[in-house]
Scaffold this motif. Structure first.
Motif, PDB file in Angstrom:
ATOM      1  N   ASP A 274      31.848  25.841  37.303  1.00 35.80           N
ATOM      2  CA  ASP A 274      30.702  26.674  36.908  1.00 35.80           C
ATOM      3  C   ASP A 274      30.997  27.490  35.652  1.00 35.80           C
ATOM      4  O   ASP A 274      30.783  28.706  35.621  1.00 35.80           O
ATOM      5  N   GLU A 275      31.547  26.832  34.638  1.00 36.14           N
ATOM      6  CA  GLU A 275      31.837  27.447  33.329  1.00 36.14           C
ATOM      7  C   GLU A 275      32.950  28.504  33.372  1.00 36.14           C
ATOM      8  O   GLU A 275      33.178  29.206  32.398  1.00 36.14           O
ATOM      9  N   LYS A 276      33.680  28.640  34.487  1.00 34.45           N
ATOM     10  CA  LYS A 276      34.799  29.582  34.607  1.00 34.45           C
ATOM     11  C   LYS A 276      36.078  28.774  34.790  1.00 34.45           C
ATOM     12  O   LYS A 276      36.139  27.870  35.615  1.00 34.45           O
ATOM     13  N   SER A 277      37.096  29.080  33.982  1.00 43.34           N
ATOM     14  CA  SER A 277      38.351  28.335  34.017  1.00 43.34           C
ATOM     15  C   SER A 277      39.431  29.115  34.752  1.00 43.34           C
ATOM     16  O   SER A 277      39.509  30.344  34.643  1.00 43.34           O
TER      17      SER A 277
ATOM     18  N   ILE B 242      40.413  30.130  45.227  1.00 46.56           N
ATOM     19  CA  ILE B 242      40.724  31.018  44.106  1.00 46.56           C
ATOM     20  C   ILE B 242      41.373  32.273  44.672  1.00 46.56           C
ATOM     21  O   ILE B 242      40.786  32.962  45.513  1.00 46.56           O
ATOM     22  N   VAL B 243      42.601  32.541  44.206  1.00 51.57           N
ATOM     23  CA  VAL B 243      43.355  33.710  44.649  1.00 51.57           C
ATOM     24  C   VAL B 243      43.908  34.392  43.406  1.00 51.57           C
ATOM     25  O   VAL B 243      44.602  33.759  42.605  1.00 51.57           O
ATOM     26  N   ASN B 244      43.592  35.665  43.226  1.00 45.01           N
ATOM     27  CA  ASN B 244      44.057  36.430  42.067  1.00 45.01           C
ATOM     28  C   ASN B 244      43.731  35.729  40.746  1.00 45.01           C
ATOM     29  O   ASN B 244      44.568  35.615  39.853  1.00 45.01           O
ATOM     30  N   ASN B 245      42.519  35.213  40.653  1.00 42.71           N
ATOM     31  CA  ASN B 245      42.010  34.568  39.443  1.00 42.71           C
ATOM     32  C   ASN B 245      42.794  33.309  39.060  1.00 42.71           C
ATOM     33  O   ASN B 245      42.859  32.926  37.907  1.00 42.71           O
ATOM     34  N   ARG B 246      43.403  32.653  40.055  1.00 41.78           N
ATOM     35  CA  ARG B 246      44.099  31.374  39.872  1.00 41.78           C
ATOM     36  C   ARG B 246      43.625  30.452  40.980  1.00 41.78           C
ATOM     37  O   ARG B 246      43.286  30.900  42.078  1.00 41.78           O
ATOM     38  N   PHE B 247      43.616  29.140  40.705  1.00 38.65           N
ATOM     39  CA  PHE B 247      43.174  28.166  41.694  1.00 38.65           C
ATOM     40  C   PHE B 247      44.380  27.631  42.451  1.00 38.65           C
ATOM     41  O   PHE B 247      45.246  26.976  41.863  1.00 38.65           O
ATOM     42  N   GLN B 248      44.453  27.922  43.742  1.00 41.25           N
ATOM     43  CA  GLN B 248      45.518  27.431  44.621  1.00 41.25           C
ATOM     44  C   GLN B 248      45.064  26.074  45.144  1.00 41.25           C
ATOM     45  O   GLN B 248      44.234  26.001  46.042  1.00 41.25           O
ATOM     46  N   VAL B 249      45.588  25.003  44.566  1.00 40.36           N
ATOM     47  CA  VAL B 249      45.082  23.661  44.849  1.00 40.36           C
ATOM     48  C   VAL B 249      45.646  23.101  46.147  1.00 40.36           C
ATOM     49  O   VAL B 249      46.825  23.276  46.449  1.00 40.36           O
ATOM     50  N   SER B 250      44.778  22.457  46.881  1.00 38.39           N
ATOM     51  CA  SER B 250      45.190  21.670  48.048  1.00 38.39           C
ATOM     52  C   SER B 250      45.242  20.198  47.687  1.00 38.39           C
ATOM     53  O   SER B 250      46.130  19.470  48.111  1.00 38.39           O
TER      54      SER B 250
END
Length: 101
Positions: A50-53, A87-95
């Motif tokens: 959604d336009e947010k990286s 999203i945790v602390n403005n980072r993506f924790q990938v599964s």
């Protein structure tokens, strides 16, 4: 026998209460080269939703081949992928990440 039944019941309740990660389609690429992220140096895997990286934790930019390959490298192109995580602390924790192009 009662203890075993109690353990099975508690395990079932606990496993059903865990939030499942939703799979979404996102853009996947280099955060610095393609998404313009400046909070860290070097080339690092990122996703755009959604336009947010967001920089990705749990996967490396070179896990999907040479990041600087002219046709498929994340530093050169933006690719699409089905991703799950949070999203945790403005980072993506990938599964998981499954590239679709």
């Amino acid at each position: 026998m009662k203890k075993l039944l109690l353990i099975i019941t508690l395990f079932s309740i606990f496993s059903c209460s865990q939030k499942k990660n939703e799979i979404i389609t996102a853009e996947v690429s280099c955060g610095q080269c393609q998404f313009g992220l400046k909070s860290q140096e070097g080339c690092d895997l990122a996703i755009r939703i959604d336009e947010k990286s967001y920089f990705v934790d749990g996967a490396n930019i070179d896990d999907f081949g040479d990041a600087h390959d002219e046709h498929t490298g994340f530093c050169e192109v933006v690719r699409k992928g089905n991703v799950s995580g949070s999203i945790v602390n403005n980072r993506f924790q990938v599964s998981s990440i499954e590239l679709i192009n």
